[in-house]
Motif scaffolding. Sequence first.
Motif, PDB file in Angstrom:
ATOM      1  N   ALA A   1       0.923  -1.120  -0.106  1.00 10.76           N
ATOM      2  CA  ALA A   1      -0.111   0.100   0.010  1.00 10.76           C
ATOM      3  C   ALA A   1       0.847   1.128  -0.006  1.00 10.76           C
ATOM      4  O   ALA A   1       0.513   2.221  -0.656  1.00 10.76           O
ATOM      5  N   VAL A   2       1.871   1.378   0.751  1.00  8.16           N
ATOM      6  CA  VAL A   2       2.889   2.313   0.730  1.00  8.16           C
ATOM      7  C   VAL A   2       3.487   2.711  -0.409  1.00  8.16           C
ATOM      8  O   VAL A   2       3.549   3.580  -1.006  1.00  8.16           O
ATOM      9  N   MET A   3       3.802   1.526  -1.203  1.00  5.72           N
ATOM     10  CA  MET A   3       4.609   1.435  -2.131  1.00  5.72           C
ATOM     11  C   MET A   3       3.696   2.148  -3.349  1.00  5.72           C
ATOM     12  O   MET A   3       4.159   2.912  -4.255  1.00  5.72           O
ATOM     13  N   VAL A   4       2.495   1.578  -3.468  1.00  8.81           N
ATOM     14  CA  VAL A   4       1.476   1.953  -4.507  1.00  8.81           C
ATOM     15  C   VAL A   4       1.296   3.630  -4.303  1.00  8.81           C
ATOM     16  O   VAL A   4       1.435   4.423  -5.243  1.00  8.81           O
ATOM     17  N   LYS A   5       1.318   4.112  -3.113  1.00 10.50           N
ATOM     18  CA  LYS A   5       1.369   5.582  -2.913  1.00 10.50           C
ATOM     19  C   LYS A   5       2.401   6.305  -3.300  1.00 10.50           C
ATOM     20  O   LYS A   5       2.334   7.260  -4.117  1.00 10.50           O
ATOM     21  N   ILE A   6       3.634   5.756  -2.991  1.00 12.21           N
ATOM     22  CA  ILE A   6       4.943   6.338  -3.669  1.00 12.21           C
ATOM     23  C   ILE A   6       4.957   6.508  -5.298  1.00 12.21           C
ATOM     24  O   ILE A   6       5.364   7.373  -5.915  1.00 12.21           O
ATOM     25  N   VAL A   7       4.574   5.186  -5.583  1.00 11.95           N
ATOM     26  CA  VAL A   7       4.469   5.233  -7.323  1.00 11.95           C
ATOM     27  C   VAL A   7       3.429   6.156  -7.883  1.00 11.95           C
ATOM     28  O   VAL A   7       3.771   6.979  -8.692  1.00 11.95           O
TER      29      VAL A   7
END
Length: 313
Positions: A102-108
């Motif tokens: 979830a955090v990585m998707v936000k960063i992307v």
Amino acid sequence: MPRTWLTPVILPVLLALSACQTTPQETDLASTAEGAAERPPAVMPDDADPALWLIRDEDTTIYLFGTVHILKPGMTWFDEAVKDGFEASDELVIEMIKPDQAVMVKIVNDLAIDKSGISLRDKLAAEDRTHYEETLTRWTVPVAAFDALDPWFASVNLSMIPLMRSGYATDQGVEDALLSHAAARKMAVAGLETPEQQLGFFDNLPEDVQIRFLNFTVDTIDGAAEGMEQMVIEWANGNVDALGELMNAGLEDRVLYDTLLVNRNKSWADWVEQRMQQPGTIFLAVGAGHLAGESSLQALLAKKGLVAKRIEY
């Protein structure tokens, strides 16, 4: 856009990207050709023995290990000196600690999704766009798959397709294994960079550089798996110079070379210098491409009076 193209390769991508850009046919630098001619062709060993170095003073020891971020399942390398050094260490330090999905998707979404409203394909020159669309079609990828992405992230995603189809797996990299062993030992783990920093190195590239990067990836994608295989072979045999030649040939754009390799090595050399002021034993694992060539981490450390001695095993 399909979710699969929004899911990033959550790992440092320098080695994989260089694999897409380096094939025997493309490595035309005279020095590289001469070096290759002098060496017999390397073959994949039954038991990999990748290079390992040691930096030590009176109360601090740092094992310096070059990694490959994606591998095929079943490769044996965590033994002998590598295992001994790891088990003697109190802390594992890698390039980046993966955040949860979830955090990585936000960063992307923040860094890799285009905010201009201009489609990726509309940013390409007519001839480049035609070649790009033909390449995606040949690799059975919808031509609109990366339209919402910045050019650098489209390049990252595209570069991984031939590797994954050749059997490489993003959960089989060296870091994944080291993290698993560290968890079993309840070992302290730290990262040199944050996910935002790693993706930011690409995202902050000028758009014309990103587009050149994408075009080069398109031009060389058919040799990606072969190039990656050769780099893994050199890594497994501990052939640091040969690996450095392959890596440097894949980063001929000076902006890319400085951003993805040299500047990060300088930052890491500063980190090592500071860490040597504290007692303890550290296992420092970074991409093998950072430990080869004239701008290697070891070369920068030597300028600071810190000698990285290779462990022969």
